[in-house]
Design an enzyme around this catalytic site. Structure first.
Site, PDB file in Angstrom:
ATOM      1  N   HIS A  14      66.445  31.096  60.632  1.00 52.78           N
ATOM      2  CA  HIS A  14      67.095  32.370  60.336  1.00 52.78           C
ATOM      3  C   HIS A  14      66.145  33.213  59.484  1.00 52.78           C
ATOM      4  O   HIS A  14      65.298  32.674  58.763  1.00 52.78           O
ATOM      5  CB  HIS A  14      68.384  32.144  59.552  1.00 52.78           C
TER       6      HIS A  14
ATOM      7  N   GLU B  79      66.553  34.769  56.724  1.00 54.25           N
ATOM      8  CA  GLU B  79      66.606  34.446  55.296  1.00 54.25           C
ATOM      9  C   GLU B  79      65.850  33.166  54.994  1.00 54.25           C
ATOM     10  O   GLU B  79      65.096  33.091  54.017  1.00 54.25           O
ATOM     11  CB  GLU B  79      68.063  34.255  54.830  1.00 54.25           C
TER      12      GLU B  79
ATOM     13  N   CYS C 103      74.850  33.637  56.597  1.00 53.27           N
ATOM     14  CA  CYS C 103      75.759  32.585  57.038  1.00 53.27           C
ATOM     15  C   CYS C 103      75.898  31.560  55.908  1.00 53.27           C
ATOM     16  O   CYS C 103      75.153  31.607  54.921  1.00 53.27           O
ATOM     17  CB  CYS C 103      75.225  31.929  58.310  1.00 53.27           C
TER      18      CYS C 103
ATOM     19  N   CYS D 262      72.529  29.767  55.056  1.00 50.71           N
ATOM     20  CA  CYS D 262      71.586  30.633  54.339  1.00 50.71           C
ATOM     21  C   CYS D 262      72.075  30.906  52.918  1.00 50.71           C
ATOM     22  O   CYS D 262      71.270  30.960  51.986  1.00 50.71           O
ATOM     23  CB  CYS D 262      71.364  31.936  55.105  1.00 50.71           C
TER      24      CYS D 262
END
Length: 149
Positions: A53, A55, A83, A86
């Site tokens: 992801h 992040e 999410c 993260c």
């Protein structure tokens, strides 16, 4: 806010690059003392890695740049509400502030769903500011998914 500088444009630039590569358009940057330390964009398909992801990649790169697993004094700018996974990484890295664009009612973990930072087992919670650049971040996501449905 005197002296405040937004870095959402840099995160949006990463999100646009993710979309151009066929990834869900989410971008992130880690900033310390007004300087971008690291950038990340969704690369899950490219790297065949479900944890790639924006992040996570930005946090990993910032930790490598600083030579530390802690990012105290750093800010994370991301185009979509993180999410739960993260959000957990943000807490573990001890980021000082989180700025995000669009809310994520389906998969968000900060203001939606499990609200990771509000959980009693969360060891660290950054200051959180949502809705920054929300219009453009939402438009990127909507346009991306419209072409796939």
């Amino acid at each position: 806010m005197s002296g405040f500088t937004s870095f959402m444009d840099a995160a949006l630039e990463e999100a646009r690059a993710a979309a151009a590569a066929g990834e869900v358009p989410v971008g992130a940057v880690v900033v310390k003392a007004g300087v971008i330390l690291a950038r990340g964009r969704n690369r899950m398909r490219e790297l065949t890695d479900p944890t790639a992801h924006a992040e996570m990649l930005a946090i990993r790169a910032a930790c490598a740049a600083l030579g530390s697993e802690r990012l105290t004094g750093c800010d994370l700018w991301v185009t979509l509400e993180p999410c739960p996974a993260c959000a957990g990484a943000i807490s573990a890295a001890r980021l000082s502030r989180l700025y995000y664009g669009a809310s994520d009612p389906k998969s968000g973990g900060v203001a939606q769903g499990p609200r990771v930072f509000d959980h009693p087992q969360s060891h660290w919670a950054p200051e959180v500011y949502g809705g920054i650049g929300e219009g453009e971040a939402s438009a990127l996501l909507k346009a991306f998914f419209a072409t796939r449905r």
